[in-house]
Design a protein around this motif. Structure first.
Motif, short mmCIF file in Angstrom:
data_model
loop_
_atom_site.label_atom_id
_atom_site.label_comp_id
_atom_site.label_asym_id
_atom_site.label_seq_id
_atom_site.Cartn_x
_atom_site.Cartn_y
_atom_site.Cartn_z
N GLY A 392 0.81 -1.22 0.00
CA GLY A 392 0.00 0.00 0.00
C GLY A 392 0.85 1.27 0.00
O GLY A 392 2.07 1.24 -0.21
N GLU A 393 0.17 2.36 0.21
CA GLU A 393 0.83 3.67 0.13
C GLU A 393 0.45 4.51 1.35
O GLU A 393 -0.69 4.51 1.79
CB GLU A 393 0.39 4.38 -1.15
CG GLU A 393 1.02 5.74 -1.37
CD GLU A 393 0.52 6.39 -2.66
OE1 GLU A 393 1.14 6.14 -3.70
OE2 GLU A 393 -0.51 7.11 -2.60
N ILE A 394 1.43 5.21 1.88
CA ILE A 394 1.22 6.16 2.98
C ILE A 394 1.61 7.54 2.49
O ILE A 394 2.72 7.73 1.98
CB ILE A 394 2.05 5.77 4.23
CG1 ILE A 394 1.61 4.41 4.77
CG2 ILE A 394 1.91 6.84 5.31
CD1 ILE A 394 2.45 3.92 5.94
N ARG A 395 0.70 8.48 2.64
CA ARG A 395 0.93 9.85 2.16
C ARG A 395 1.10 10.78 3.38
O ARG A 395 0.22 10.83 4.25
CB ARG A 395 -0.25 10.31 1.29
CG ARG A 395 -0.35 9.53 0.00
CD ARG A 395 -1.68 9.73 -0.70
NE ARG A 395 -2.80 9.14 0.06
CZ ARG A 395 -3.10 7.86 0.06
NH1 ARG A 395 -2.37 6.99 -0.64
NH2 ARG A 395 -4.13 7.41 0.77
N ILE A 396 2.21 11.48 3.38
CA ILE A 396 2.53 12.38 4.50
C ILE A 396 2.75 13.77 3.93
O ILE A 396 3.58 13.95 3.01
CB ILE A 396 3.80 11.91 5.25
CG1 ILE A 396 3.58 10.49 5.79
CG2 ILE A 396 4.13 12.87 6.38
CD1 ILE A 396 4.81 9.90 6.44
#
Length: 484
Positions: A392-396
């Protein structure tokens, strides 16, 4: 009525309006009446000037008629040519001139014009006496031309004086209008600063009180119950300050009671837990003599002991955050550097789940406790890693917006629904996703993060996911460091 009651919003606001509006109303009314008087004076003066000029013109015309009628009367006064209506015509013109001059005197002319009128009247009488005295003479001669010249000279002098009077009245009217305007400007210049001063005084008074109330509420929100609340200003706002002070004392008492309870619970748990740990260690030493069932019991016991120790540590940490929130040491913290460091600490977990981190990080500096700020970042990223699916992807995102720093952490997990968003920052709360995914945890992570955010006078909230996403999206705001 006591003076204290007057010093309240209920009375201060109406009094302020009265103090501000009455002078302005007085100035407007004064200006309206002054302009009305000036308009009436202009109308009256204009009418008077028009009448004077019209009457003077009529008098000048009559002077020419008198000369013509007088000469015609003399010529036709010979007994063989005498006609009775010639004298009547002359007398009629003469009486009309005298009536006109009389009307002119009644129009309020000045002294110079009055003298010119009298001079013209005397010249006309001289002409009349000279003609009438010689009426019986059979060889009546025309009067001397010089006497008619004097009549015209007096008439022209009257016209000049009338013109001069018109100019003087126009100048006086203009000066009076300027005087009224000057007087109005003086009154406005005197009353306007008073009104502005009253408005500024009320605004300063209310602004100071509202600012004190805002600061007090912020301290209560951050659970800083050590400093007494005192609000100066109107009675109503002082009353609100007193109520906030009462609330502060009650909240402080509740916090102390809760801390004592948590300390006692922690103490009570530590003693039996220590004995259990000792028993588990003894079982560990006897694992070669135990059978499979006993070894499984030992592993289960060890795992649960570790979870209890972790929970106790989290509970103690959460409790310590309530002790002295106002005494945290504030320092300048480079949030970009701190955030990068925390992400690197979680790099092994990120790589283990093949997670991609998309960073949109700007240089931002805040004032706060570095350890608590790090705790906030650690728990937010740890939560995102725990609930994100593999690959998955984590956006910060870290940026400055106005006077605040904004940090958003968003993942591709199952997300947080609207009902759960009201409870995720409560201690020991674990949402549906935690049970569905079998994610281990104490339910204290976001609660501790929320406490740290409150101690730094910030704000944390759950946002709806973006239009094309479905995971959890949490935003944190902290005040920026003011530029020196």
């Amino acid at each position: 009525m006591r003076v204290e009651k007057l010093f309240s919003l209920k009375y201060l606001i109406p009094i302020g309006f009265v103090v501000v509006l009455v002078p302005l109303l007085f100035t407007v009314m004064y200006a309206a009446f002054a302009m009305r008087d000036i308009a009436r004076l202009e109308q009256r003066t204009f009418y008077q000037i028009v009448e004077q000029v019209k009457t003077a013109r009529s008098a000048l015309q009559m002077v020419s008629d008198i000369e013509r009628k007088a000469k015609l009367f003399v010529i036709l006064s010979h007994p063989s040519l005498r006609q009775p209506y010639e004298r009547q015509s002359y007398e009629s013109v003469r009486n009309a001139l005298r009536e006109t001059l009389g009307e002119l005197l009644k129009m309020g002319v000045d002294e110079k014009v009055a003298r010119s009128i009298n001079e013209l009247s005397e010249q006309e009488r001289a002409v009349y006496e000279q003609i009438i005295s010689a009426e019986a003479d059979a060889h009546l001669k025309l009067p001397d031309e010089q006497i008619f010249q004097g009549l015209h000279t007096a008439a022209n002098a009257l016209w000049v004086e009338i013109s001069d009077q018109v100019d003087r009245e126009a100048k006086e009217l203009h000066q009076q209008s300027q005087s009224v305007q000057h007087d109005l400007m003086i009154k406005a210049g005197f009353l306007l600063p008073i009104s502005i001063a009253v408005v500024l005084f009320l605004l300063t008074l209310l602004t100071r009180s509202v600012r004190q109330l805002d600061e007090s509420i912020r301290r209560l929100t951050a659970r800083d119950f050590g400093q007494p609340i005192s609000v100066a200003g109107p009675q109503d706002l002082r009353y609100l300050g007193d109520q906030l002070e009462l609330l502060r004392t009650r909240l402080r008492s509740l916090e102390e009671s809760k801390r004592h309870l948590m300390d006692n619970v922690s103490t009570e748990i530590k003693t039996p837990l220590a004995r259990i740990v000792e028993s588990a260690e003894q079982l560990e030493t006897m694992r070669h003599e135990a059978g499979p069932e006993q070894r499984e019991i030992g592993r289960t016991l060890t795992t649960n002991i570790q979870r209890l120790q972790e929970l106790l540590a989290e509970l103690t940490r959460y409790n310590r955050l309530h002790e002295e929130p106002g005494k945290t040491i504030a320092e300048r913290v480079d949030m970009r550097e701190l955030l990068t460091s925390v992400i690197e600490d979680h790099r092994p977990r990120l790589q283990a789940k093949f997670l991609v981190v998309k960073e949109l990080i700007q240089p931002v500096t805040v004032a706060g406790d570095r350890d608590q700020l790090r705790t906030v970042l650690d728990h937010l990223i740890s939560n995102a890693v725990s609930y994100s699916p593999e690959g998955g992807e984590i956006r910060i995102m870290l940026r400055s917006v106005g006077d605040n720093m904004e940090l958003e952490v968003e993942d591709d997990g199952p997300g947080i629904d609207e009902e759960e968003s009201k409870h995720v920052f409560e201690p020991f709360y674990r949402g549906k996703a935690a049970f569905a995914l079998g994610t281990e945890g104490t339910g204290m992570g976001l609660a501790i993060a929320s406490e740290c955010v409150a101690n730094q006078r910030g704000k944390i909230e759950v946002l709806e996911p973006r239009q094309d996403k479905h995971g959890a999206r949490i935003r944190v705001q902290f005040p920026l460091v003011e530029a020196a």
